[in-house]
Design an enzyme around this catalytic site. Structure first.
Site: not given
Ligand SMILES: [Zn+2]
Length: 390
Positions: A132
């Protein structure tokens, strides 16, 4: 070329610790490492500690001002700047944050270098997969994007086609963003639908920038998808794209948070299906990338019940000595788990679902079925862009 796999490991990666009550408890890494050992897998891998990623490597993906912000937060956590995603609930700042994040990134970059240079055919960094992290911000428990850095390093070394497969329950948004405009990198993410889960991206219509149309692939699975559906979706989308793309290296992210026990998401996948996908990725690397395979961890918040077993299977597969699902979990490890966590560890390397049945896409589909609709949406959005039939 050595057939031996490399396991990237430096005990210090367990310092990646956002503190008590944060779901990403580093005990999951320590317990995975000790289960790998207890299963006797150290005999079949070279255990290597790579050095931390330096400034010039981090800069392959991350902005200079962001790296400076991480360094500052790392030296003085109280001064963390939330506009960089630091000092937030998901990514609280802690002393040494820069150093340990760079160390984890260094393991993935080292894995990529070893595989590219032929020092190892496969390399695993289960502490990595921090997919992320964005070029200019921390996000979703991720500070530096080791997956994107490993891929960027492969490109720097001369790779012309790298494929990335992300089966974490969350969309691999940071890796997709890093290569959005780069046709040399094919990113494929299978994840729970953005309507019901962080980071709310990963729609089938996200297919890459105009300069790289069809280089991003997203399969948005309905909440509740179980083993048969998950494997059906993987096989309906991934192998055809990989065969057509002909990557020189395959990089895979194996977040274990698809599991039915995982507290942060809503898929219903078993350890046995996770293992089936690990085996499939290994096979794809051999069929289409001359065996060059970099395998990473990722999310996974059932830190005793799921993560250590899932990633031990991954290491075993890379080591060329897959652990049979019926194998008992070693007692010495179960005792250690209890001593460390006061939790009782599982007894076997299976959830009892092996072998996992699933139905192949080319044998027919049901346009009224929600899973088949999700698969169709992806195939229709991206297959024609790659010259494939939807
Ligand atoms: Zn995840």
């Amino acid at each position: 070329m050595s057939g031996r796999a490399q396991l990237m490991w430096d005990e210090a990666v367990t310092g990646y610790d956002f503190g008590r009550d944060h779901p990403m408890d580093p005990v999951r890494l320590a317990l995975t490492r000790s289960l790998v050992g207890a299963l006797g897998l150290d005999r079949d891998v070279n255990v290597v500690a790579a050095k931390a990623a330096g400034e010039s490597t981090l800069r392959l993906v991350h902005r200079e001002d962001y790296i400076d912000a991480v360094r500052a937060a790392s030296a003085d956590p109280g001064s963390a700047d939330p506009s960089y995603g630091l000092g937030t609930i998901d990514d609280p700042a802690f002393a040494g944050m820069h150093e340990v994040s760079a160390l984890i990134a260094g393991q993935s970059v080292g894995a990529a270098e070893a595989v590219w240079r032929g020092e190892a055919l496969h390399a695993v960094n289960f502490a990595g997969g921090l997919h992320h992290a964005m070029p200019g911000a921390a996000s979703g428990f991720c500070v530096y994007n080791d997956a994107a850095l490993a891929i960027a390093r492969l490109l720097e070394l001369g790779a012309e086609r790298v494929a990335y497969i992300d089966v974490d329950v969350h969309h691999g948004d940071g890796v997709q963003a890093a290569f959005w405009e780069d046709p040399r990198v094919l990113t494929i993410s299978l994840h729970e639908h953005p309507r019901t889960l962080f980071p709310q991206t990963g729609w089938p219509e996200e297919t890459g920038a105009a300069s790289a149309e069809g280089s991003a692939v997203n399969v948005a699975l309905p909440a509740g998808t179980g083993d048969a559906g998950w494997l059906r979706a993987f096989h309906a989308v991934v192998p055809e794209l990989i065969a057509h793309f002909r990557p020189q290296v395959l990089v895979t992210q194996h977040g274990a948070d698809t599991h039915f026990e995982d507290p942060l998401a809503h898929l219903a996948v078993s350890l046995d299906a996770q293992r089936a996908v690990q085996l499939a990725c290994h096979e794809l690397a051999h069929e289409h990338a001359d065996g060059r395979w970099v395998a990473l961890g990722g999310g996974g918040y059932a830190v005793v019940e799921v993560v250590p077993r899932s990633w031990s299977h991954l290491v075993a597969i890379a080591a060329g000595r897959p652990v049979e699902p019926t194998t008992p979990v070693p007692d010495e490890w179960r005792r250690q788990v209890y001593a460390r966590t006061r939790e009782s560890a599982p007894h076997r390397m299976t959830d009892g679902r092996w072998p996992v049945p699933w139905a192949a896409w080319d044998e027919g589909y049901d346009p009224a079925d929600r899973l088949d609709q999700a698969i169709l949406a992806t195939r229709r959005a991206v297959f024609p862009l790659r010259g494939l039939l939807p």
